[in-house]
Write an enzyme that holds these catalytic residues in place. Structure first.
Site, PDB file in Angstrom:
ATOM      1  N   THR A 133       6.976   1.023   7.694  1.00  0.00           N
ATOM      2  CA  THR A 133       8.283   1.693   7.656  1.00  0.00           C
ATOM      3  C   THR A 133       8.863   1.933   9.059  1.00  0.00           C
ATOM      4  O   THR A 133       8.126   1.987  10.046  1.00  0.00           O
ATOM      5  CB  THR A 133       8.155   3.054   6.958  1.00  0.00           C
TER       6      THR A 133
ATOM      7  N   CYS B  35       0.996   3.556  10.497  1.00  0.00           N
ATOM      8  CA  CYS B  35       1.552   4.658   9.714  1.00  0.00           C
ATOM      9  C   CYS B  35       2.299   5.630  10.630  1.00  0.00           C
ATOM     10  O   CYS B  35       1.705   6.175  11.567  1.00  0.00           O
ATOM     11  CB  CYS B  35       0.453   5.413   8.960  1.00  0.00           C
TER      12      CYS B  35
ATOM     13  N   ILE C   7       4.032  11.000   3.524  1.00  0.00           N
ATOM     14  CA  ILE C   7       2.927  11.435   2.648  1.00  0.00           C
ATOM     15  C   ILE C   7       1.728  11.838   3.511  1.00  0.00           C
ATOM     16  O   ILE C   7       1.060  12.830   3.218  1.00  0.00           O
ATOM     17  CB  ILE C   7       2.525  10.301   1.664  1.00  0.00           C
TER      18      ILE C   7
ATOM     19  N   GLY D  61      11.849  -4.036   1.888  1.00  0.00           N
ATOM     20  CA  GLY D  61      13.097  -4.041   1.126  1.00  0.00           C
ATOM     21  C   GLY D  61      13.221  -5.127   0.086  1.00  0.00           C
ATOM     22  O   GLY D  61      14.336  -5.419  -0.358  1.00  0.00           O
TER      23      GLY D  61
ATOM     24  N   GLY E 163       7.303  -2.921  -2.159  1.00  0.00           N
ATOM     25  CA  GLY E 163       7.020  -1.500  -1.980  1.00  0.00           C
ATOM     26  C   GLY E 163       7.963  -0.611  -2.768  1.00  0.00           C
ATOM     27  O   GLY E 163       7.753  -0.331  -3.955  1.00  0.00           O
TER      28      GLY E 163
ATOM     29  N   SER F 189       0.823  -1.205   0.000  1.00  0.00           N
ATOM     30  CA  SER F 189       0.000   0.000   0.000  1.00  0.00           C
ATOM     31  C   SER F 189       0.863   1.263   0.000  1.00  0.00           C
ATOM     32  O   SER F 189       1.884   1.336   0.685  1.00  0.00           O
ATOM     33  CB  SER F 189      -0.896  -0.005   1.227  1.00  0.00           C
TER      34      SER F 189
END
Lengths: 214, 305
Positions: free
Chosen positions: B193, B129, B70, B244, B265, B20
């Site tokens: 992340t 997130c 983002i 990764g 990703g 995503s």
């Protein structure tokens, strides 16, 4: 976008460049070394492999019958070479070029055979003021025509200020860091006149100056 | 070799999904390959109402990775259902909706709306997130909140599998995984992340307007592998490995640890056609290393005694 195969995972993104010119078999790009990516691209040798995806986004408006002024700042001259080559009525074009490095670095002289042209070098603050003044004069002259601008953000901001003052039609070609180049990652957005984020890679890079924040 | 996978109620023709936020809604990448070569697409994170996201600059490149903040910019769920999902309906690919909300109730509401769509194969709950102030990682760092949010979505997801995407930015990812399982998660996806930062020594400014951002790309693979390894050994719920992956070998490392599928990703930015060929490349590599099947290879890691 261009990403040399030799980069491996160290440099992640491809790098976005204006297409300087294309003949169906090859692309010509003007590239200035400014960071890790462009420095590594400058080290490429004949025969090295690169991945290229594109063309991405839009281009400058072409209005054959309209007197058109091209404002190029430094390496921002790149897209105008192809623009001039493909324009059906190059006698309607004028190229104004402001630069810091010697003019020979930019292939300027190879672009000026069929268009009116003018260049100014910036080596000190007085030069800069003279360039700004000249831009104002030119933009007023072309206020009923079409004006296209590509260069550093302050250069485009100046052009935009004069264009708004004179009610001139100006397009600017924005530069931004890009992740994907295809409109997916939303990393390269800018604000439009409705205060909404739009992707530079797919909604641009060329925008009407009154429809985008700089 | 049969590359079909079936886990946690999700069936795909191969174990390759796109992560995503890195693949738009799939259509952006359609000029670069056949979407039907993918097992699944995790669509860009959706919220109930449109979100403008964070100010610019939002992304920065780092060695072997990138930072992004983002901020879940998206047009809202109604726009997605009306203007985007119909274009994906004819594609033979599993579409997974990624959900973002500010509280458990809103997560449930969003889950119910998306679960009602036939084309949605599963719901991926984003409790991880790092780039939004409200919700986001705050949920993902608190096992009780993970359970609560997962329960809220599961309750309203009907028959749709619920996948919970976990954050690596925690002291103990296993307790977060267990919390999601307690809440009824059918699948776990990990990792989101890592929180990172980059600064410009000349301008003396952070390279990201949000100051801190999410690090992704090849740089984070060892962390992702460690997390997947720990979680696969701790819970019985199937795991999707993310972090990764930029080659078939990278993807098989996650499968070897026990992941049922992988999400690609940042590599989508390195090569826009990368994800399309990954399943085929994985198949070839499995044959090359003498694996009998994907199923047989999965989780076959030999650990020192």
């Amino acid at each position: 976008m261009i990403r040399p195969a030799s980069w491996g995972p160290e440099l992640v993104w491809g790098r976005p460049f204006s297409i300087c010119s294309a003949d169906g078999k090859s692309l010509t790009l003007f590239i200035q070394k400014v960071g890790r990516g462009t420095s590594r691209i400058a080290e490429l040798e004949k025969g090295d492999s690169v991945t290229v995806w594109g063309p991405l986004g839009n281009g400058f408006a072409v209005e054959p019958e309209t007197p058109t002024l091209m404002l190029a700042g430094g390496i921002g001259i790149a897209p105008f070479r192809g623009y001039i080559e493909q324009h059906p009525t190059s006698e309607n074009l004028k190229l104004f070029f402001a630069h810091r490095m010697p003019r020979a670095c930019y292939s300027y002289d190879s672009m000026t055979a069929t268009v009116r042209h003018q260049s100014m070098v910036e080596q000190n603050p007085d030069d800069l003021q003279a360039i700004i003044k000249e831009m104002g004069v030119l933009i007023e002259q072309y206020k009923d025509g079409l004006i296209l601008c590509c260069g550093p953000t302050p250069f485009m901001r100046t052009a935009r200020k004069f264009a708004l003052e004179h009610g001139a039609r100006l397009q600017v070609s924005l530069e931004n860091h890009m992740g994907c180049g295809v409109g997916a990652c939303l990393g390269c957005v800018c604000k439009n006149d409705k205060d909404k984020y739009v992707q530079v890679c797919t909604n641009g890079p060329v925008f009407w100056a009154d429809k985008v924040e700089l | 070799m049969n590359m079909k996978v079936s886990f946690g109620g999700l069936e795909m023709k191969n174990p390759v999904m796109t992560a995503s936020g890195t693949f738009g809604n799939g259509l952006e990448f359609a000029p670069y390959g056949d979407l039907e070569k993918l097992g699944g697409i995790c669509a860009k994170g959706l919220s109930l109402k449109p979100r403008e996201g964070n100010p610019m600059p939002r992304i920065a490149e780092t060695p072997c990775g990138m930072l992004n903040a983002i901020g879940i910019q998206n047009p809202g769920v109604e726009y997605f259902l009306t203007n985007i999902l119909p274009s994906l309906k004819s594609k033979d690919v599993a579409v997974v909706a990624n959900l973002y909300a500010c509280d458990a109730e809103e997560f449930g509401e969003l889950g119910a709306i998306l679960a009602a769509e036939d084309k949605i194969a599963a719901l991926e709950v984003n409790v991880s997130c790092p780039n939004v102030k409200e919700g986001g990682a705050a949920f993902g760092q608190d096992p009780r909140q993970i359970t609560k949010v997962t329960e809220a979505v599961k309750k309203r997801a009907g028959s749709k599998p619920v996948m919970v995407k976990l954050s690596p930015n925690v002291a103990d990812i296993v307790s977060c995984a267990r919390a999601a399982v307690d809440g009824g998660a059918d699948i776990l996806s990990l990792i989101n992340t890592l929180i990172g930062m980059s600064v410009d020594i000349r301008s003396r400014r952070p390279r990201i307007a949000n100051v801190v951002a999410g690090l992704s790309g090849p740089a984070i693979k060892p962390v992702a592998l460690r997390c997947v390894h720990q979680v696969c050994r701790a819970v019985d719920v199937p795991v999707v490995g993310i972090g990764g992956i930029a080659s078939a070998e990278d993807a098989l490392e996650f499968i070897l640890l026990g992941a049922h599928a992988v999400q690609v990703g940042t590599a989508n930015f390195m090569r826009p056609d990368f994800a399309f060929s990954l399943a085929g490349d994985m198949e070839k590599l499995l044959e090359e290393i003498g694996a009998k099947s994907l199923e047989d290879y999965r989780g076959s890691l030999e650990l020192p005694l």
